[in-house]
Write an enzyme that holds these catalytic residues in place. Structure first.
Site, mmCIF file in Angstrom:
data_model
loop_
_atom_site.group_PDB
_atom_site.id
_atom_site.type_symbol
_atom_site.label_atom_id
_atom_site.label_comp_id
_atom_site.label_asym_id
_atom_site.label_seq_id
_atom_site.Cartn_x
_atom_site.Cartn_y
_atom_site.Cartn_z
ATOM 1 N N HIS A 68 0.829 -1.209 0.000
ATOM 2 C CA HIS A 68 0.000 0.000 0.000
ATOM 3 C C HIS A 68 0.864 1.260 0.000
ATOM 4 C CE1 HIS A 68 0.094 1.271 4.325
ATOM 5 N NE2 HIS A 68 0.124 -0.005 4.613
ATOM 6 N N ASP A 176 5.729 2.456 7.002
ATOM 7 C CA ASP A 176 4.501 1.680 6.816
ATOM 8 C C ASP A 176 3.678 2.406 5.753
ATOM 9 O OD1 ASP A 176 2.065 0.376 6.984
ATOM 10 O OD2 ASP A 176 1.623 1.020 9.025
ATOM 11 N N GLU A 208 -5.299 2.136 2.055
ATOM 12 C CA GLU A 208 -5.253 0.955 2.923
ATOM 13 C C GLU A 208 -5.562 1.319 4.367
ATOM 14 O OE1 GLU A 208 -3.472 -2.085 5.659
ATOM 15 O OE2 GLU A 208 -2.992 0.048 5.471
#
Length: 344
Positions: A68, A176, A208
């Site tokens: 993502h 992330d 996401e």
């Protein structure tokens, strides 16, 4: 000596890309693909997903590799009479890390700011943290000045400068899942120009952190016969039981869960043995909480496997990973693509 994985991550993490507003981050991915995987057929869809294809479009086996693109952030909801900005979270933002944080407000131009907080001299030193509704961003402007540069709905990123730590560790915001995006880019570079017996589609998906919408639509459009999802998982750190984390630098975690395909998991184990790649195991008793859950349910079902990169301090501006784990994920993906997959 420069670390090529670190340099890719530095470029990826420098681009803002909160959920639903991934244009800048997607542009960096497209530039990287054009530079390092020139044979890839690259496009962007209506939801902001970046989709790249290599290999044989007519092959029975069509592999999807996904990470993502978006990151958590904030959105401006109100400008006070004093010129401060009220905001709401985008995704799983942790309010504990926000007081006194440095931020960038993406209005008509990027504006630096800081999140206001009472100094300890003026508090009762309690251990409670303010609610989102009690926090505000100070950009040093009056209400009129703020309104001339900022609109309600403008996005805000919490700043976490990308830095090289000792050895192969790096820290910064948005690892992330820019770490997963970096692994896909390294794999695309390795597969570019190779005679593939399958098709490989790389999806850098949007939204996401707010519901995996990008993955749902991308998987539906691509129609893969199998999918490999790359995300992050909890890395080892003080105060967290070892059985709930992965060790940084010891390889990615191969997921085992009811929602993941056992044959693909076993194939990843075999790749690790054949290629002498380090790995760890992550066992989940239900869903994974990632794009894998949604991609696996696309159309009439897609066999899905997962590789996760251990990451410390998730959803903070100071996430930490080991770049060796990113390179190892890329090696797993490259071997999987060169082998032609399992289904189709």
């Amino acid at each position: 000596m420069s670390n090529p994985v670190s340099e890719i991550l530095r470029r990826l993490c420098a681009a803002p890309g909160t959920s639903g507003w991934e244009d800048d981050a997607g542009a960096v991915v497209i530039d990287e693909l054009r530079a390092h995987a020139p044979e890839a057929d690259v496009r962007r869809d209506a939801l902001g997903n970046v989709i790249a294809f290599l290999g044989d479009k007519n092959a029975p086996c069509q592999i999807l590799m996904d990470a993502h693109l978006d990151q958590i952030g904030l959105v401006v909801t109100h400008i006070t009479d004093d010129g401060f900005l009220r905001f709401a979270p985008i995704g799983g933002m942790d309010r504990r890390v926000l007081p006194c944080a440095s931020v960038t407000v993406y209005g008509r131009e990027p504006l630096p700011g800081t999140i206001a907080f009472l100094p300890p001299h003026l508090t009762d030193n309690s251990d409670t943290y303010p609610e989102f509704a009690d926090l505000a961003i100070d950009i040093g402007m009056t209400k009129e000045e703020s309104q001339s540069l900022i609109s309600l709905g403008d996005r805000v990123c919490v700043n976490g400068p990308f830095q090289q730590l000792l050895g192969t560790r790096v820290t910064g915001a948005a690892l992330d899942d820019r770490a997963g995006c970096a692994a896909l880019l390294l794999c695309a570079e390795a597969l570019s120009g190779k005679p593939l017996s399958c098709g490989v589609t790389f999806t850098f998906t949007s939204r996401e952190e707010t519901g995996c919408e990008g993955a749902k639509t991308a998987a539906y459009a691509v129609r893969p016969t199998e999918a490999l999802i790359i995300d992050v998982t909890f890395g080892d750190q003080p105060g967290v039981p070892a059985e709930k984390t992965g060790k940084l630098g010891a390889g990615p975690m191969i997921g085992i869960a009811p929602s993941l395909n056992r044959a693909m998991k076993d194939h990843l184990f075999q790749i690790a043995k054949d290629q002498q790649l380090p790995y760890q195991i992550e066992v989940m008793g239900g869903s994974t909480g990632t794009n894998a859950d949604n991609i696996g349910l696309s159309r009439n079902g897609i066999p899905t496997a997962m590789l996760s990169i251990p990451l410390r301090y998730m959803h903070t501006p100071a996430e930490v990973i080991d770049t060796n784990d990113v390179a190892t994920v890329a090696a797993f993906l490259t071997a999987y693509g060169m082998g032609g997959g399992l289904f189709g």
